[in-house]
Write an enzyme that holds these catalytic residues in place. Sequence first.
Site, mmCIF file in Angstrom:
data_model
loop_
_atom_site.group_PDB
_atom_site.id
_atom_site.type_symbol
_atom_site.label_atom_id
_atom_site.label_comp_id
_atom_site.label_asym_id
_atom_site.label_seq_id
_atom_site.Cartn_x
_atom_site.Cartn_y
_atom_site.Cartn_z
ATOM 1 C CG ASP A 175 56.642 43.053 19.579
ATOM 2 O OD1 ASP A 175 56.700 42.089 20.362
ATOM 3 O OD2 ASP A 175 55.944 44.055 19.801
ATOM 4 C CG ASP A 229 58.813 40.983 23.735
ATOM 5 O OD1 ASP A 229 59.227 42.008 24.281
ATOM 6 O OD2 ASP A 229 57.671 40.847 23.293
ATOM 7 C CD GLU A 230 58.879 45.902 22.123
ATOM 8 O OE1 GLU A 230 59.376 46.975 21.761
ATOM 9 O OE2 GLU A 230 57.841 45.814 22.784
#
Length: 671
Positions: free
Chosen positions: A153, A244-245
């Site tokens: 993350d 973003d993950e």
Amino acid sequence: MNFFRDRDANSNVFDDPKNDPTAPSPTTSPRKKQKYESQPPSSTGSADDAALASLRKRMAGPSSAKAGLAKDQDEINRIIYEVSKGSKFFENERKKDAQTTERINALLVRRDQKLLQVPRGSAEWLAIERKIEDMATRLENSRDLSRTILHTDIDMFYAAVELARDPSLKGKCFGVGSGVLVTASYEARRGYGVRSGMAVFVAKALCPHLIVVKNDMQSYVQASQKVMAVFEQYDENLAKASLDEAYLDITDYVEQHGGSIDQVVQQLREQVRSETQLTVSVGIAPNTMLAKISSDRNKPDGQFRVQPDRKAIVDFMRDLPCRKIPGIGRVNERILESLGVSTCGEIWNKRVDLWLAFDGKIEWLIKAHLGIGNTIVEPSKREERKSVGREHTFSPTADTQALLDLLKESAQRVEQDLERLDFKGKTVTLVAKRDNYQRFSRARTSTRLVHRAEELYDITSSLLLQEIEREGALSLRLIGVRVTQLVDLRGAAAGEERLRKLFQSKPVAEGEEGATAKTTLRRTARELREEEERQLALAIKQSLEGSADPFTEVPDLSQDDVAVRSRSQTPIAARMTLQSDRNSDMPTAITPRQDPPSEEEGAVQCPVCDRTVHGSNDRLNAHIDACLNQSALNTSPSDPAEAGPSQRGDRPDASAKRKRGPLDLFVRRGK
DNA sequence: GCGGATCAC
DNA sequence: TATGGTGATCCGC
């Protein structure tokens, strides 16, 4: 912001005090009388004060309980409340919350009724306990601790990228977004209680000098691509959950490269930092659920590992709030709370109550309690898509023509998307939101496959007009079109069939058997993939270009600054930047797909069998339908294509879900 | 098959 | 003044 999206608040002004899990649980349910409508907060006395305080607390938002935030949370909550109260949005949230309360009351009534039939300690009670035991045993036997899975993350993703773009923002209060904040800098969060998901006007009420930066998707896409490129060195088969993950299975990497798991993750994080200036928080665990929860543990710029050990996992789960479990949102949190379950450990204590309340459907809860989750990491597959839709918010209007025009725009958008993604669909849904924020949808299933804007508009506009006729003028603030029951024009059915025909039309050179056949196929496959890349690139390009029109691509919002998912499930974002990096003249670098012959021309090429079909639109549609059905029937399951270097396929459950490309059929034949 | 609700991001 | 968009899933009917 959504006041009721509060991960941490555990009380609400509209909660019946009797729902307090700490209160003794009555065996009868007088709660029905307590519904909100009969007891508006303004009509009560001291309960009103408590209600107000509770509501303000709730409005504090997801981060209110986190350490290091604003010191005077009460004052912040008061301001938020002052600028928010009375709005239609707020009233709707209040209504929905009251509805949840009603639902909880009904659930408790059901539980209490069942409790009368199944007294604690009775034979029936014990039988239920036994069933749950069996369930737990079965789940326990399926537990797989052999994989090392990461959830990564990127910290403060949007804000971090903006900071890199404009270093003068450093140390200042700023937020990213337009209308609604996608994220806020630490300064704005800590000093003023500004949070992601908050409406800009609310944020400015809290922090008048807040700098609001418009989000720039292209930067985020590029940044994401760089980070993902690092991740891919550790697991080429990673699952990107958003910009973003990501989830990674580094079992093989660790085995091949040596070093401890923690060292490898340290190295990964360091590599991301040095190559992108971004920091990532990582959760390490034997399944995706635990990894996801863990990545939150040492945020920002940290890592946390749950050891692959049953006891360690159960210990980890014991005090974990249920809300942390992916899938348990604020409604389920309240429901569980009303049953006396706030932590995953308490699930077991209340297992029979839960069984009675949920009619036996509690396996997901038992899994949460045991810390059992998915152990397979794989990228999501394009062909598994279930729907394609577009919706758009505007200032409320009851003007029918204006609504129809907006609807048409959505229909055109959906047509573009379907075209690009190579899908058609059977069910068309009109989605709308009234000016009081109440959503509704109306659907119609066609016997034909639809994809053209005109058809989409015809269907949804008739649904809309029907609705207007039924209940008079409709003042809407959102309208949209969604298509479901998709048929993939490129994937397993149509794609394989198409390729097979292509292959058969070019017979293998005499005597050479598989070799030529395979290389032909490989080349074809590569060409297809390249074509797909171009399509995806085009898609991104279009979405990035459209900042002038009312349908501008809007990034996702979420609890944190995350939620920056590319619209498509496929990782189109990364590829696009690759293209744009290499070619400054993108428009020429990206070749749009050739338009298929117009269906209006009377003679078109069937996209499935490639034969030319003459006749009316209906007839063409019928032909295509038949063709698709045919190829779908001919498609048989097959083994994985080429056994990759990874050994994950040796695991029984992994091989079952093994990725299967459109060429599997042929490769197997070639053997 | 339909519509509402919930959830993730 | 003012609170998003896309997709998935589940449930009840």
